[in-house]
Scaffold this motif. Structure first.
Motif, PDB file in Angstrom:
ATOM      1  N   ALA A  95       0.854  -1.200   0.000  1.00 54.48           N
ATOM      2  CA  ALA A  95       0.000   0.000   0.000  1.00 54.48           C
ATOM      3  C   ALA A  95       0.884   1.242   0.000  1.00 54.48           C
ATOM      4  CB  ALA A  95      -0.913   0.001   1.220  1.00 54.48           C
ATOM      5  N   GLU A  96       2.062   1.117   0.581  1.00 54.06           N
ATOM      6  CA  GLU A  96       3.011   2.237   0.637  1.00 54.06           C
ATOM      7  C   GLU A  96       3.934   2.221  -0.580  1.00 54.06           C
ATOM      8  OE1 GLU A  96       2.514   4.039   3.554  1.00 54.06           O
ATOM      9  OE2 GLU A  96       3.608   5.536   2.392  1.00 54.06           O
ATOM     10  N   GLY A 274      -3.810   1.361  -1.310  1.00 52.73           N
ATOM     11  CA  GLY A 274      -3.079   2.634  -1.362  1.00 52.73           C
ATOM     12  C   GLY A 274      -3.772   3.635  -2.286  1.00 52.73           C
ATOM     13  N   LYS A 369       2.029   5.274  -8.485  1.00 53.73           N
ATOM     14  CA  LYS A 369       1.112   4.133  -8.367  1.00 53.73           C
ATOM     15  C   LYS A 369       0.582   3.698  -9.746  1.00 53.73           C
ATOM     16  CE  LYS A 369      -0.155   4.618  -3.530  1.00 53.73           C
ATOM     17  NZ  LYS A 369       0.778   3.559  -3.118  1.00 53.73           N
TER      18      LYS A 369
END
Ligand SMILES: Cc1cc2nc3c(=O)[nH]c(=O)nc-3n(C[C@H](O)[C@H](O)[C@H](O)COP(=O)(O)OP(=O)(O)OC[C@H]3O[C@@H](n4cnc5c(N)ncnc54)[C@H](O)[C@@H]3O)c2cc1C
Length: 394
Positions: A95-96, A274, A369
């Motif tokens: 997610a990070e 995320g 992302k």
């Protein structure tokens, strides 16, 4: 607590009410400490990782916290929490930072290979350092997975010799490797009949510094640059018998396959989480106009929760491995992995549309992302490979 964290807690509660969690007094979740470590040891370094820095100290600390031992049975020094424990750790990391989440997968799935084998030497001598994160561990399994799905030829050959085998050939990319590392490979025995049903194969752990093995430049990627990915060239690398995981290995690969595939959903779902978190943030500023987008937090969040529920139900069935599973387990692992890929692409696009120009600036979290999300859908088994498998079963 964000809406997203709340849904993760809800899923865990549903699993508990269905008797699906196996947490006991001796297998306490390390997640509170993992979240602290992510905040202090990963978040400040994500940009550097995106530019190629391997997160060495984070990975070591995560190993020390038990991040890689969740699915290892207690008899081998693991936490015994099963694949669900591994998925929780991987999700939180990915997610990070997806690059680091993928490294967590490499490390844990390599331990999965060893714990699932009959090789007591590897379990006693290699597994402890792998699950502790003291020894980097990778997996050169894309080529064999594609070979067994009829997509490409096997790239490594094994010639029997006294006390072991000589391996020759090349793998274009192996991640999470470097000095002192180990990684798993499959080689076709010289003289085998040739096709994936009749030929003889072996699967083995290679040490990154074995004579004859060169780890070279794997080229530059648009993301995942911090994953320590190398090109591996084998020139008669001697693999002693005690490094062999299985020979022949087709039945063994059938056993490790559902866990191998399902575990990848951990980094995919983490990326989606995320993106949802970025969307929630964008909505604080521009929710009044973002609400007209088709893919909002509610729509995407609902699909994410369902994909996560299915993934964790199967993960609980698989546990620490060693339980006989029918072909349905592989079919469901493939279905979950497809969901994770498709949701990753959808979520990163939705996050960008929510963020607008702020997300389109070079170095913005949202543009990273977007680049990362394609990896979920192209790493083996890629979306096209998964769909090919599904087509062959229908
Ligand atoms: C960042 C990153 C990390 C990876 N880490 C691993 C890992 O740890 N372990 C692992 O086994 N695999 C790894 N891979 C490989 C990955 O899983 C896929 O197998 C690979 O991306 C090829 O899949 P494909 O669907 O594009 O293959 P296809 O489209 O079927 O292509 C066929 C083959 O052509 C070759 N090929 C195509 N383009 C190139 C190129 N430019 N240079 C060299 N060869 C090429 C590759 O061997 C490829 O497998 C990694 C890939 C990336 C991008």
């Amino acid at each position: 607590m964000t809406q997203l964290q709340a849904t993760q807690v809800q899923v865990t509660q549903v699993q508990a009410s269905q008797g699906q969690t196996r947490t006991t007094a001796t297998s306490v979740s390390p997640m509170p400490q993992v979240h602290d470590l992510i905040a202090r040891g990963l978040r400040p370094h994500v940009e550097a990782i995106d530019h190629g820095q391997y997160p060495a100290s984070f990975m070591r600390e995560l190993g020390a916290l038990g991040g890689f031992r969740q699915a290892v049975p207690r008899e081998y020094g693991g936490a015994g929490r099963g694949l669900a424990g591994t998925l929780e750790v991987m999700e939180a990391v990915a997610a990070e930072c997806l690059s680091t989440g993928f490294c967590v997968w490499c490390q844990t799935v390599s331990a999965w290979y060893v714990q699932s084998s009959d090789n007591e030497h590897l379990k006693r001598e290699w597994l402890p350092a792998m699950m502790q994160g003291e020894r980097l561990a990778g997996t050169g399994m894309s080529n064999p997975m594609k070979h067994f799905a009829g997509i490409e030829k096997l790239r490594l050959k094994a010639t029997p010799t006294q006390g072991g085998y000589l391996l020759s050939g090349a793998l274009p990319w192996v991640s999470n490797v470097g000095a002192g590392s180990t990684f798993a490979v499959v080689a076709q025995l010289e003289g085998g009949a040739g096709d994936s049903l009749t030929a003889d194969y072996l699967m083995a752990m290679v040490a990154g510094d074995q004579p004859g093995l060169t780890l070279g430049d794997g080229g530059r990627f648009i993301a995942l640059e911090g994953s320590s990915t190398y090109n591996a060239v084998f020139r008669e690398v001697f693999i002693p018998d005690d490094q062999v995981l299985a020979k022949p290995c087709q039945e063994y690969i059938g056993r490790i396959r559902p866990g191998f595939i399902l575990a990848q959903s951990g980094f995919g779902l983490g990326l989606v989480a995320g993106c949802l978190e970025r969307m929630e943030r964008s909505n604080e500023r521009a929710g009044h106009v973002n609400r007209y987008l088709d893919d909002g937090v509610e729509e995407l969040g609902a699909d994410y929760r369902e994909a996560r529920r299915r993934t964790f139900v199967l993960a609980e069935q698989i546990g620490c491995g060693g339980v006989p599973l029918g072909p349905e387990a592989t079919h469901e692992a493939v279905a979950c992995r497809i969901l994770a890929s498709e949701l990753s692409l959808r979520a990163s696009q939705a996050a960008m549309l929510h963020a607008g120009a702020a997300g389109y600036k070079a170095g913005a979290v949202t543009e990273r992302k977007l680049r990362e999300s394609y990896f979920v859908a192209i790493v083996t088994p890629a979306l096209k490979h998964l769909k090919k498998l599904q087509a062959s079963w229908s």
